[in-house]
Design a protein around this motif. Structure first.
Motif, PDB file in Angstrom:
ATOM      1  N   ALA A   1       0.838  -1.207   0.000  1.00  0.00           N
ATOM      2  CA  ALA A   1       0.000   0.000   0.000  1.00  0.00           C
ATOM      3  C   ALA A   1       0.871   1.254   0.000  1.00  0.00           C
ATOM      4  CB  ALA A   1      -0.931  -0.009   1.205  1.00  0.00           C
ATOM      5  N   ALA A   2       1.975   1.223   0.758  1.00  0.00           N
ATOM      6  CA  ALA A   2       2.880   2.374   0.806  1.00  0.00           C
ATOM      7  C   ALA A   2       3.527   2.627  -0.547  1.00  0.00           C
ATOM      8  CB  ALA A   2       3.945   2.140   1.877  1.00  0.00           C
ATOM      9  N   VAL A   3       3.945   1.571  -1.220  1.00  0.00           N
ATOM     10  CA  VAL A   3       4.540   1.716  -2.552  1.00  0.00           C
ATOM     11  C   VAL A   3       3.514   2.320  -3.505  1.00  0.00           C
ATOM     12  CG1 VAL A   3       5.465   0.449  -4.537  1.00  0.00           C
ATOM     13  CG2 VAL A   3       6.228  -0.128  -2.225  1.00  0.00           C
ATOM     14  N   ALA A   4       2.302   1.803  -3.478  1.00  0.00           N
ATOM     15  CA  ALA A   4       1.239   2.321  -4.352  1.00  0.00           C
ATOM     16  C   ALA A   4       0.969   3.794  -4.045  1.00  0.00           C
ATOM     17  CB  ALA A   4      -0.031   1.493  -4.181  1.00  0.00           C
ATOM     18  N   TRP A   5       0.945   4.156  -2.763  1.00  0.00           N
ATOM     19  CA  TRP A   5       0.678   5.547  -2.364  1.00  0.00           C
ATOM     20  C   TRP A   5       1.771   6.467  -2.894  1.00  0.00           C
ATOM     21  CZ3 TRP A   5      -3.452   7.838  -0.152  1.00  0.00           C
ATOM     22  CH2 TRP A   5      -3.300   9.143   0.285  1.00  0.00           C
ATOM     23  N   ARG A   6       3.038   6.060  -2.733  1.00  0.00           N
ATOM     24  CA  ARG A   6       4.143   6.895  -3.189  1.00  0.00           C
ATOM     25  C   ARG A   6       4.117   7.079  -4.711  1.00  0.00           C
ATOM     26  NH1 ARG A   6       6.840  10.556  -0.590  1.00  0.00           N
ATOM     27  NH2 ARG A   6       8.482  10.209  -2.059  1.00  0.00           N
ATOM     28  N   LEU A   7       3.634   6.082  -5.448  1.00  0.00           N
ATOM     29  CA  LEU A   7       3.535   6.198  -6.896  1.00  0.00           C
ATOM     30  C   LEU A   7       2.554   7.284  -7.315  1.00  0.00           C
ATOM     31  CD1 LEU A   7       3.696   2.450  -7.986  1.00  0.00           C
ATOM     32  CD2 LEU A   7       5.476   4.206  -8.231  1.00  0.00           C
ATOM     33  N   THR A   8       1.617   7.642  -6.434  1.00  0.00           N
ATOM     34  CA  THR A   8       0.667   8.712  -6.749  1.00  0.00           C
ATOM     35  C   THR A   8       1.342  10.076  -6.685  1.00  0.00           C
ATOM     36  OG1 THR A   8      -0.096   9.098  -4.477  1.00  0.00           O
ATOM     37  CG2 THR A   8      -1.257   7.390  -5.765  1.00  0.00           C
ATOM     38  N   GLY A   9       2.512  10.149  -6.045  1.00  0.00           N
ATOM     39  CA  GLY A   9       3.220  11.422  -5.931  1.00  0.00           C
ATOM     40  C   GLY A   9       2.754  12.272  -4.764  1.00  0.00           C
ATOM     41  N   ARG A  10       1.827  11.778  -3.964  1.00  0.00           N
ATOM     42  CA  ARG A  10       1.326  12.544  -2.822  1.00  0.00           C
ATOM     43  C   ARG A  10       2.183  12.264  -1.595  1.00  0.00           C
ATOM     44  NH1 ARG A  10      -4.721  11.007  -2.399  1.00  0.00           N
ATOM     45  NH2 ARG A  10      -4.733  12.681  -0.897  1.00  0.00           N
ATOM     46  N   PRO A  11       2.239  13.215  -0.638  1.00  0.00           N
ATOM     47  CA  PRO A  11       2.997  12.977   0.591  1.00  0.00           C
ATOM     48  C   PRO A  11       2.416  11.786   1.362  1.00  0.00           C
ATOM     49  CG  PRO A  11       2.278  15.262   0.441  1.00  0.00           C
ATOM     50  CD  PRO A  11       1.626  14.520  -0.680  1.00  0.00           C
ATOM     51  N   MET A  12       3.275  11.011   1.997  1.00  0.00           N
ATOM     52  CA  MET A  12       2.799   9.845   2.733  1.00  0.00           C
ATOM     53  C   MET A  12       3.308   9.869   4.163  1.00  0.00           C
ATOM     54  SD  MET A  12       3.435   5.796   2.180  1.00  0.00           S
ATOM     55  CE  MET A  12       4.732   5.644   3.390  1.00  0.00           C
ATOM     56  N   PRO A  13       2.436  10.218   5.133  1.00  0.00           N
ATOM     57  CA  PRO A  13       2.853  10.098   6.523  1.00  0.00           C
ATOM     58  C   PRO A  13       2.747   8.642   6.966  1.00  0.00           C
ATOM     59  CG  PRO A  13       0.625  10.934   6.406  1.00  0.00           C
ATOM     60  CD  PRO A  13       1.110  10.772   4.988  1.00  0.00           C
TER      61      PRO A  13
ATOM     62  N   ALA B   1       8.109   6.827   3.401  1.00  0.00           N
ATOM     63  CA  ALA B   1       7.296   7.862   4.050  1.00  0.00           C
ATOM     64  C   ALA B   1       7.930   9.236   3.904  1.00  0.00           C
ATOM     65  CB  ALA B   1       7.124   7.523   5.526  1.00  0.00           C
ATOM     66  N   THR B   2       7.076  10.252   3.788  1.00  0.00           N
ATOM     67  CA  THR B   2       7.568  11.624   3.807  1.00  0.00           C
ATOM     68  C   THR B   2       7.683  12.118   5.242  1.00  0.00           C
ATOM     69  OG1 THR B   2       5.288  12.369   3.483  1.00  0.00           O
ATOM     70  CG2 THR B   2       6.698  12.282   1.539  1.00  0.00           C
ATOM     71  N   ARG B   3       6.912  11.535   6.165  1.00  0.00           N
ATOM     72  CA  ARG B   3       6.941  11.850   7.588  1.00  0.00           C
ATOM     73  C   ARG B   3       6.691  10.577   8.376  1.00  0.00           C
ATOM     74  NH1 ARG B   3       9.692  15.730   9.461  1.00  0.00           N
ATOM     75  NH2 ARG B   3       8.588  17.478  10.272  1.00  0.00           N
ATOM     76  N   ILE B   4       7.355  10.411   9.499  1.00  0.00           N
ATOM     77  CA  ILE B   4       7.097   9.297  10.409  1.00  0.00           C
ATOM     78  C   ILE B   4       6.559   9.913  11.696  1.00  0.00           C
ATOM     79  CG2 ILE B   4       8.078   7.373  11.702  1.00  0.00           C
ATOM     80  CD1 ILE B   4      10.301   7.333   9.496  1.00  0.00           C
ATOM     81  N   VAL B   5       5.324   9.609  12.017  1.00  0.00           N
ATOM     82  CA  VAL B   5       4.660  10.211  13.169  1.00  0.00           C
ATOM     83  C   VAL B   5       4.660   9.219  14.320  1.00  0.00           C
ATOM     84  CG1 VAL B   5       2.530  11.263  14.019  1.00  0.00           C
ATOM     85  CG2 VAL B   5       3.192  11.557  11.620  1.00  0.00           C
ATOM     86  N   SER B   6       5.047   9.701  15.477  1.00  0.00           N
ATOM     87  CA  SER B   6       5.119   8.874  16.678  1.00  0.00           C
ATOM     88  C   SER B   6       4.334   9.542  17.799  1.00  0.00           C
ATOM     89  CB  SER B   6       6.584   8.729  17.080  1.00  0.00           C
ATOM     90  OG  SER B   6       6.688   8.150  18.347  1.00  0.00           O
ATOM     91  N   PRO B   7       3.763   8.744  18.714  1.00  0.00           N
ATOM     92  CA  PRO B   7       3.016   9.351  19.809  1.00  0.00           C
ATOM     93  C   PRO B   7       3.884   9.956  20.913  1.00  0.00           C
ATOM     94  CG  PRO B   7       2.875   6.967  19.945  1.00  0.00           C
ATOM     95  CD  PRO B   7       3.615   7.295  18.680  1.00  0.00           C
ATOM     96  N   SER B   8       5.220   9.780  20.849  1.00  0.00           N
ATOM     97  CA  SER B   8       6.091  10.389  21.861  1.00  0.00           C
ATOM     98  C   SER B   8       7.519  10.498  21.332  1.00  0.00           C
ATOM     99  CB  SER B   8       6.085   9.560  23.143  1.00  0.00           C
ATOM    100  OG  SER B   8       6.821   8.365  22.954  1.00  0.00           O
ATOM    101  N   GLU B   9       8.293  11.410  21.940  1.00  0.00           N
ATOM    102  CA  GLU B   9       9.707  11.574  21.591  1.00  0.00           C
ATOM    103  C   GLU B   9      10.488  10.306  21.921  1.00  0.00           C
ATOM    104  OE1 GLU B   9      11.492  13.929  20.117  1.00  0.00           O
ATOM    105  OE2 GLU B   9       9.872  15.375  19.885  1.00  0.00           O
ATOM    106  N   GLN B  10      10.177   9.711  23.066  1.00  0.00           N
ATOM    107  CA  GLN B  10      10.884   8.503  23.507  1.00  0.00           C
ATOM    108  C   GLN B  10      10.703   7.377  22.495  1.00  0.00           C
ATOM    109  OE1 GLN B  10       9.558   7.038  27.269  1.00  0.00           O
ATOM    110  NE2 GLN B  10      10.959   5.312  27.250  1.00  0.00           N
ATOM    111  N   ALA B  11       9.475   7.189  22.013  1.00  0.00           N
ATOM    112  CA  ALA B  11       9.214   6.139  21.028  1.00  0.00           C
ATOM    113  C   ALA B  11       9.967   6.425  19.733  1.00  0.00           C
ATOM    114  CB  ALA B  11       7.722   6.031  20.758  1.00  0.00           C
ATOM    115  N   LEU B  12       9.988   7.677  19.336  1.00  0.00           N
ATOM    116  CA  LEU B  12      10.691   8.056  18.113  1.00  0.00           C
ATOM    117  C   LEU B  12      12.177   7.721  18.224  1.00  0.00           C
ATOM    118  CD1 LEU B  12       9.766   9.352  15.478  1.00  0.00           C
ATOM    119  CD2 LEU B  12      10.416  11.553  16.419  1.00  0.00           C
TER     120      LEU B  12
END
Length: 183
Positions: free
Chosen positions: A8-20, A47-58
């Motif tokens: 799904a991520a590969v398909a999303w990136r092929l659309t050219g849209r940002p992918m969090p 991914a264009t962004r990797i979102v995490s629920p906390s700094e520690q997890a990141l």
């Protein structure tokens, strides 16, 4: 074989849209198989962004792939509070929760994993000792009907079934969080 999420991520990136990429379970990656770690690395690179629920997890993911340091962002509870939100009083009024009531908020699916029954049991005990009325608002798109019914039975037994609200899927989660502020 690649995982569905990777495809799904590969398909999303092929659309050219940002992918969090939102990773919700920090620390779990260290226990995964080599294939799972490889899948995470690929998703992190796509991914264009990797979102995490906390700094520690990141920070815990940085050893797995260096792109986390440049693409990672921690957003508490994975919810960004927008500049424009509904006034807390308006959100409470729409839900039918009085301004002077204590509101418990449970965001997520209604299932045994989220354990709304435990929250209802605690609410029953606290309600007996608390002067202010307690309201439990459960917001989520997936409902296990048996879990919902079990939670309501506990609430009925405790005499507060009228104060347990299953709000369903909500696109105003920041407004719900802000409505927890007592007015």
């Amino acid at each position: 074989m690649l995982r569905e999420s990777t495809l799904a991520a590969v398909a999303w990136r092929l659309t050219g849209r940002p992918m969090p990429y939102l990773h919700r379970e920090p620390g779990q990656l260290q226990d995964r198989s080599a294939k799972g770690r490889l899948s995470f690395r690929l998703l992190a690179r796509l991914a264009t962004r990797i979102v995490s629920p906390s700094e520690q997890a990141l920070r815990s993911w940085e050893p797995l792939t260096p792109v986390v340091a440049t693409k990672g962002v921690a957003i508490r509870n994975a919810i960004e509070i927008p500049a424009e939100t509904a006034p807390p009083a308006a959100t409470r009024e729409a839900l039918g929760v009085p301004a002077d009531a204590v509101m418990l908020l449970n965001i997520g699916s209604v299932d045994s994993r989220k354990n709304q029954k435990l929250i209802a049991r605690a609410m029953e005990r606290v309600s007996a000792k608390c002067r202010r009325r307690l309201f439990l608002v459960v917001a989520g798109g997936v409902f296990d009907e048996a879990e919902r019914e079990a939670t309501l039975q506990i609430a009925e037994h405790g005499g507060f079934a009228d104060r347990v609200l299953f709000a369903g899927y909500r696109d105003d989660v920041p407004d719900l969080y802000l409505s927890l502020i007592h007015i």
